[in-house]
Design a protein around this motif. Structure first.
Motif, PDB file in Angstrom:
ATOM      1  N   ALA A   1       0.984  -1.125  -0.205  1.00  0.00           N
ATOM      2  CA  ALA A   1      -0.749   0.337   0.030  1.00  0.00           C
ATOM      3  C   ALA A   1       0.928   1.343  -0.195  1.00  0.00           C
ATOM      4  O   ALA A   1       2.497   1.579   1.085  1.00  0.00           O
ATOM      5  N   PRO A   2       0.128   2.623  -0.285  1.00  0.00           N
ATOM      6  CA  PRO A   2       1.474   4.033  -0.278  1.00  0.00           C
ATOM      7  C   PRO A   2       1.605   3.805   0.708  1.00  0.00           C
ATOM      8  O   PRO A   2       2.087   4.394   1.123  1.00  0.00           O
ATOM      9  N   TRP A   3       1.414   3.613   2.071  1.00  0.00           N
ATOM     10  CA  TRP A   3       1.130   4.369   2.618  1.00  0.00           C
ATOM     11  C   TRP A   3       2.702   3.356   3.777  1.00  0.00           C
ATOM     12  O   TRP A   3       2.885   3.203   5.264  1.00  0.00           O
ATOM     13  N   ASN A   4       2.915   2.289   2.766  1.00  0.00           N
ATOM     14  CA  ASN A   4       3.714   1.449   3.634  1.00  0.00           C
ATOM     15  C   ASN A   4       5.232   1.321   2.608  1.00  0.00           C
ATOM     16  O   ASN A   4       5.021   1.207   1.684  1.00  0.00           O
ATOM     17  N   ARG A   5       6.061   0.873   3.135  1.00  0.00           N
ATOM     18  CA  ARG A   5       7.373  -0.031   2.585  1.00  0.00           C
ATOM     19  C   ARG A   5       7.989  -0.802   2.677  1.00  0.00           C
ATOM     20  O   ARG A   5       7.429  -1.650   3.669  1.00  0.00           O
ATOM     21  N   SER A   6       8.694  -1.405   1.661  1.00  0.00           N
ATOM     22  CA  SER A   6       9.506  -2.744   1.955  1.00  0.00           C
ATOM     23  C   SER A   6       9.820  -2.917   3.933  1.00  0.00           C
ATOM     24  O   SER A   6       9.769  -4.508   4.063  1.00  0.00           O
ATOM     25  N   GLY A   7      10.853  -2.086   3.869  1.00  0.00           N
ATOM     26  CA  GLY A   7      11.332  -2.218   5.948  1.00  0.00           C
ATOM     27  C   GLY A   7       9.772  -2.393   6.147  1.00  0.00           C
ATOM     28  O   GLY A   7      10.690  -3.459   7.087  1.00  0.00           O
ATOM     29  N   ASP A   8       8.673  -1.994   6.130  1.00  0.00           N
ATOM     30  CA  ASP A   8       7.723  -2.436   7.020  1.00  0.00           C
ATOM     31  C   ASP A   8       7.574  -4.038   7.282  1.00  0.00           C
ATOM     32  O   ASP A   8       6.917  -4.753   7.825  1.00  0.00           O
ATOM     33  N   ILE A   9       7.052  -4.585   5.548  1.00  0.00           N
ATOM     34  CA  ILE A   9       7.226  -5.646   5.115  1.00  0.00           C
ATOM     35  C   ILE A   9       8.454  -6.342   6.202  1.00  0.00           C
ATOM     36  O   ILE A   9       7.513  -7.872   7.196  1.00  0.00           O
ATOM     37  N   MET A  10       9.382  -6.315   5.972  1.00  0.00           N
ATOM     38  CA  MET A  10      10.455  -7.287   6.672  1.00  0.00           C
ATOM     39  C   MET A  10      10.232  -7.009   7.501  1.00  0.00           C
ATOM     40  O   MET A  10      10.302  -8.107   8.602  1.00  0.00           O
ATOM     41  N   ALA A  11      10.636  -5.899   8.243  1.00  0.00           N
ATOM     42  CA  ALA A  11      10.075  -5.647  10.201  1.00  0.00           C
ATOM     43  C   ALA A  11       9.062  -6.763  10.355  1.00  0.00           C
ATOM     44  O   ALA A  11       9.057  -7.421  11.557  1.00  0.00           O
ATOM     45  N   ARG A  12       7.970  -6.679   9.850  1.00  0.00           N
ATOM     46  CA  ARG A  12       6.718  -7.593  10.219  1.00  0.00           C
ATOM     47  C   ARG A  12       6.658  -8.672   9.986  1.00  0.00           C
ATOM     48  O   ARG A  12       6.060  -9.619  11.343  1.00  0.00           O
ATOM     49  N   ALA A  13       7.236  -9.224   8.866  1.00  0.00           N
ATOM     50  CA  ALA A  13       7.352 -10.721   9.011  1.00  0.00           C
ATOM     51  C   ALA A  13       8.401 -11.205   9.697  1.00  0.00           C
ATOM     52  O   ALA A  13       8.592 -12.434  10.349  1.00  0.00           O
ATOM     53  N   GLN A  14       9.798 -10.717  10.568  1.00  0.00           N
ATOM     54  CA  GLN A  14      10.301 -10.946  11.669  1.00  0.00           C
ATOM     55  C   GLN A  14       9.361 -10.810  12.741  1.00  0.00           C
ATOM     56  O   GLN A  14      10.221 -11.992  13.590  1.00  0.00           O
ATOM     57  N   GLY A  15       9.230 -10.528  12.862  1.00  0.00           N
ATOM     58  CA  GLY A  15       8.667 -10.348  13.800  1.00  0.00           C
ATOM     59  C   GLY A  15       7.154 -11.113  14.320  1.00  0.00           C
ATOM     60  O   GLY A  15       7.061 -11.820  15.380  1.00  0.00           O
ATOM     61  N   ALA A  16       6.591 -11.723  12.986  1.00  0.00           N
ATOM     62  CA  ALA A  16       5.722 -13.062  13.038  1.00  0.00           C
ATOM     63  C   ALA A  16       6.731 -14.219  13.541  1.00  0.00           C
ATOM     64  O   ALA A  16       5.984 -14.821  14.480  1.00  0.00           O
ATOM     65  N   VAL A  17       7.745 -14.287  13.009  1.00  0.00           N
ATOM     66  CA  VAL A  17       8.276 -15.889  12.779  1.00  0.00           C
ATOM     67  C   VAL A  17       9.291 -15.777  14.052  1.00  0.00           C
ATOM     68  O   VAL A  17       9.056 -17.049  14.492  1.00  0.00           O
ATOM     69  N   GLY A  18       9.428 -14.486  14.837  1.00  0.00           N
ATOM     70  CA  GLY A  18      10.640 -14.589  16.282  1.00  0.00           C
ATOM     71  C   GLY A  18      11.457 -15.012  16.224  1.00  0.00           C
ATOM     72  O   GLY A  18      12.185 -15.238  15.374  1.00  0.00           O
ATOM     73  N   ASP A  19      11.961 -16.635  16.725  1.00  0.00           N
ATOM     74  CA  ASP A  19      12.770 -17.340  16.907  1.00  0.00           C
ATOM     75  C   ASP A  19      12.225 -17.864  16.227  1.00  0.00           C
ATOM     76  O   ASP A  19      13.238 -19.645  16.490  1.00  0.00           O
ATOM     77  N   LEU A  20      11.656 -18.770  15.505  1.00  0.00           N
ATOM     78  CA  LEU A  20      11.482 -19.970  14.762  1.00  0.00           C
ATOM     79  C   LEU A  20      12.936 -20.105  13.919  1.00  0.00           C
ATOM     80  O   LEU A  20      13.391 -18.631  13.017  1.00  0.00           O
ATOM     81  N   PRO A  21      13.466 -21.426  13.284  1.00  0.00           N
ATOM     82  CA  PRO A  21      14.542 -21.401  12.831  1.00  0.00           C
ATOM     83  C   PRO A  21      14.372 -21.104  12.031  1.00  0.00           C
ATOM     84  O   PRO A  21      14.677 -21.695  10.662  1.00  0.00           O
ATOM     85  N   VAL A  22      13.891 -20.362  10.840  1.00  0.00           N
ATOM     86  CA  VAL A  22      13.962 -19.228   9.162  1.00  0.00           C
ATOM     87  C   VAL A  22      14.555 -18.982   9.284  1.00  0.00           C
ATOM     88  O   VAL A  22      15.224 -17.824  10.055  1.00  0.00           O
ATOM     89  N   LYS A  23      15.009 -18.547   7.738  1.00  0.00           N
ATOM     90  CA  LYS A  23      15.904 -17.212   7.311  1.00  0.00           C
ATOM     91  C   LYS A  23      14.643 -16.733   6.386  1.00  0.00           C
ATOM     92  O   LYS A  23      14.082 -17.488   5.001  1.00  0.00           O
ATOM     93  N   LEU A  24      14.935 -15.111   6.295  1.00  0.00           N
ATOM     94  CA  LEU A  24      13.652 -14.448   5.318  1.00  0.00           C
ATOM     95  C   LEU A  24      14.556 -13.735   4.768  1.00  0.00           C
ATOM     96  O   LEU A  24      15.538 -13.403   4.724  1.00  0.00           O
ATOM     97  N   ALA A  25      14.243 -13.855   3.183  1.00  0.00           N
ATOM     98  CA  ALA A  25      15.370 -13.102   2.655  1.00  0.00           C
ATOM     99  C   ALA A  25      14.133 -12.342   1.367  1.00  0.00           C
ATOM    100  O   ALA A  25      12.860 -13.397   0.804  1.00  0.00           O
TER     101      ALA A  25
END
Length: 491
Positions: free
Chosen positions: A367-391
Motif C-alpha cells: 500500500a502507498p503508506w507502507n514500504r518494504s522495510g515495514d514488511i520485513m520488520a513485520r515478518a521478522q516479528g511474526a516468525v520470532g525465534d523460529l529457525p527460518v531465514k527471510l530474504a
C-alpha cells in the motif's frame, strides 16, 4: 431520583450533540480536491474509418508478441513484425513522429511541439501479451491469435491488454496527423516490449527520456476503466488510477538435517516452514482508510448518499463498521492495506525423503503508506525465534507516488473521459496491480492509469483469461478519447 434525572438528561444531551454532529458532517460532506475538468474546452475528434481501425486491431492481435517468464521462449521476430506492421499501417504518424527502437525492442515515438517551453505529454501502451494457458485453447469461442471479428467485437489475446490501447493510440495519431494537426506541446508515445514480465523496457525508455532532459506534464497508461456496475453506487464510474501498489516477494527458508521419512525428527523443515508461513499470514497489515482508496470511497459515498454517505462522513464514529464493509471482499480490501499471499512452496524432490531445505515465496502488494522495510520488520516479528531465514527474491518495488486530482493533466483526462461518459461518477482509484507507467515517475509531474473502455466487473475477468475480446463500441470510445485528449492537451 434527582441524580438519575441528571444522568438521563446528560445522556440525552450527549446523544443530541452526537446526532447533530453526524447530521452536520453528513450534510456538508464532499470529496476533497477532485477537479471535474469542467473548465476544459475539448477539441473535436477528427474523422476516421472505424471499419478499417477494427481490421487493424484484428491484424495486430494476430502478431504473437507473447512474453514468457523465460525470455528464451519469446519469438523476438514477432516484435520486429509488429514494428514493421505499425510503420506500414500508419504512414502519416511515422512521418510526423521520430521513432527510436531500443535494443530490447521497446519503442519511443516523439512528435516535437512548436513551443519547446511547454512540457510534453507521455502516452503509453505495451506491445506484449500474456500466453494462453496450455490446454485451454479449446475453451476459447474463437482461436486466441486469429483476431476474429465477430459479435461486434475483436477476439484474441491482447485485444484488451494492451494492443487495444496501442492500436487506438495509433489510429488517433494517424487521424490527427492526416488532418494536418501540429502540436504546440510535444508528444511522446512509449511502448514497452515486456510489461507482462516486469517492464524492463519501460524502465530503459524512462532512463533515455531522463538523459534527454524530458519532463512531461503528465503520463497516461493502462490500469483502470469506466466501470459500469461500480460497487457502492451500482452504476457507472470513471475510475482513474492515481497510484499503484508496490511489489515484493519474500523467500522464507527452513533448513533441516534431512533424512528418510521413516525416521522423522520431532519437527521437520516442512513443519517449521508451515509454522512460519502461518505466523506471517496471521499477522496481516491492518486495514486503513486513507490514500487513493479513501478518495475513491469518499467519491462513491457522496454519490450514493444515505447511510453510506453518513458512515464515510463520520468515520470517527462509524470507522469500525466501515472497515468491516470494505473487508467483506478481497478485491475491495486490497485497496486499503498491504496484502500478503503465499504463492509457491518447495521441499523434497521425493515423497519419502525429508528435505534439507524447504522454502516458500510470499508475494506482497504494498500500500502507498507502507514500504518494504515495514514488511520485513513485520515478518521478522511474526516468525520470532523460529529457525527460518527471510530474504527478498529480488529488490522490492516500492509503491508509486500518488498523483494529483486537481492538476492540469488530471483535468484534461477527466474532461475527455466525461465527454464519453457524462453520467458516470468521476473517481480516483488505487491500481492494485502493476503497469509500465511507474517507470515514468522520474520524468513526469503526474502519472495516471486509465483506458476509456466500458466494462462490468464480470467482464474484467477476461483480461489475462479465456475469451479476451474488445467490443467495437469500446474500441471506438478509445480512439475518440485519445484523439480528443491529444488535440486538447497538446494542441
Amino acid at each position: 431520583m434527582g441524580k438519575r434525572r441528571v444522568i438521563l438528561i446528560g445522556g440525552l444531551a450527549i446523544i443530541a450533540v452526537v446526532a447533530g454532529t453526524v447530521a452536520v458532517r453528513t450534510a456538508s460532506f464532499a470529496p476533497k480536491d477532485i477537479a471535474d475538468g469542467s473548465d476544459v474546452r475539448l477539441a473535436a475528434v477528427p474523422p476516421y474509418e472505424l471499419d478499417a481501425a477494427v481490421a487493424n486491431l484484428s491484424a495486430a492481435a494476430q502478431i504473437r508478441t507473447i512474453s514468457h517468464q523465460d525470455p528464451a521462449d519469446d519469438e523476438t521476430a514477432e516484435w520486429d513484425r509488429l514494428h514493421a506492421w505499425l510503420a506500414a499501417t500508419y504512414p502519416a504518424t511515422h512521418r510526423a513522429m521520430a521513432r527510436t527502437i531500443l535494443p530490447n525492442r521497446t519503442l519511443i515515438y516523439h512528435w516535437p511541439g512548436s513551443d519547446p517551453a511547454l512540457a510534453p505529454i507521455i502516452l503509453m501502451a505495451h506491445q506484449d501479451v500474456v500466453p494462453v494457458t496450455e490446454g485451454t485453447e479449446g475453451d476459447w469461442k474463437y482461436p486466441p491469435f486469429a483476431g476474429t471479428i465477430a459479435e461486434q467485437a475483436v477476439w484474441g489475446r491482447g485485444t484488451v491488454d494492451d494492443k487495444g490501447s496501442l492500436v487506438a493510440l495509433f489510429e488517433a495519431l494517424e487521424a490527427l496527423s492526416g488532418q494536418g494537426f501540429r502540436p504546440k506541446r510535444g508528444i511522446y508515445l512509449v511502448s514497452g516490449h515486456d510489461e507482462e514480465v516486469g517492464g524492463s523496457g519501460a524502465a530503459a525508455a524512462a532512463a533515455k527520456l531522463k538523459a534527454d532532459g524530458v519532463r512531461a506534464i503528465f503520463t497516461l497508461d493502462e490500469g483502470s476503466v469506466v466501470l459500469t456496475d461500480t460497487p457502492v453506487i451500482n452504476g457507472p464510474a470513471i475510475m482513474i488510477g492515481i497510484a499503484e501498489k508496490g511489489y515484493a516477494t519474500l523467500k522464507v527458508t527452513a533448513d533441516a538435517p534431512g533424512g528418510h521419512s521413516s525416521m522423522p525428527p520431532a519437527e521437520t523443515g516442512v513443519a517449521t516452514l508451515a509454522r512460519a508461513i502461518t505466523a506471517i499470514t496471521e499477522k496481516p497489515f491492518p486495514l486503513s482508510i486513507q490514500g487513493p482508496g479513501a478518495a475513491m470511497l469518499e467519491t462513491l459515498a457522496a454519490k450514493k448518499g444515505g447511510t453510506t454517505k453518513m458512515a464515510v462522513a463520520n468515520q470517527w464514529l462509524f470507522g469500525p463498521i466501515l472497515k468491516g464493509e470494505v473487508a467483506a471482499t478481497p478485491s475491495t480490501a486490497a485497496a486499503f492495506h498491504t496484502t500478503i499471499a503465499p504463492t509457491m512452496l518447495e521441499g523434497s524432490p521425493k515423497e519419502n525423503v525429508l528435505p534439507q531445505t524447504a522454502n516458500a515465496l510470499i508475494n506482497y502488494r504494498i500500500a502507498p503508506w507502507n514500504r518494504s522495510g515495514d514488511i520485513m520488520a513485520r515478518a521478522q516479528g511474526a516468525v520470532g525465534d523460529l529457525p527460518v531465514k527471510l530474504a527478498w527474491v529480488k529488490p522490492p518495488r516500492e509503491p508509486s507516488r500518488v498523483s494529483s486530482t486537481s492538476s492540469q493533466g488530471w483535468k484534461w483526462i477527466a474532461a475527455t473521459a466525461r465527454a464519453d461518459a457524462p453520467n458516470a461518477v468521476l473517481s480516483p482509484i488505487l491500481v492494485v496491480g502493476g503497469t509500465d507507467s511507474r517507470s515514468m515517475e522520474p520524468v513526469s509531474d503526474d502519472v495516471y492509469r486509465f483506458m476509456p473502455m466500458h466494462f462490468s466487473l464480470k467482464e474484467t475477468a477476461m483480461i489475462h483469461g479465456t475469451n479476451e475480446h474488445m467490443k467495437i463500441d469500446s474500441f471506438k470510445r478509445m480512439i475518440d478519447f485519445y484523439a480528443r485528449l491529444i488535440a486538447t492537451s497538446a494542441g
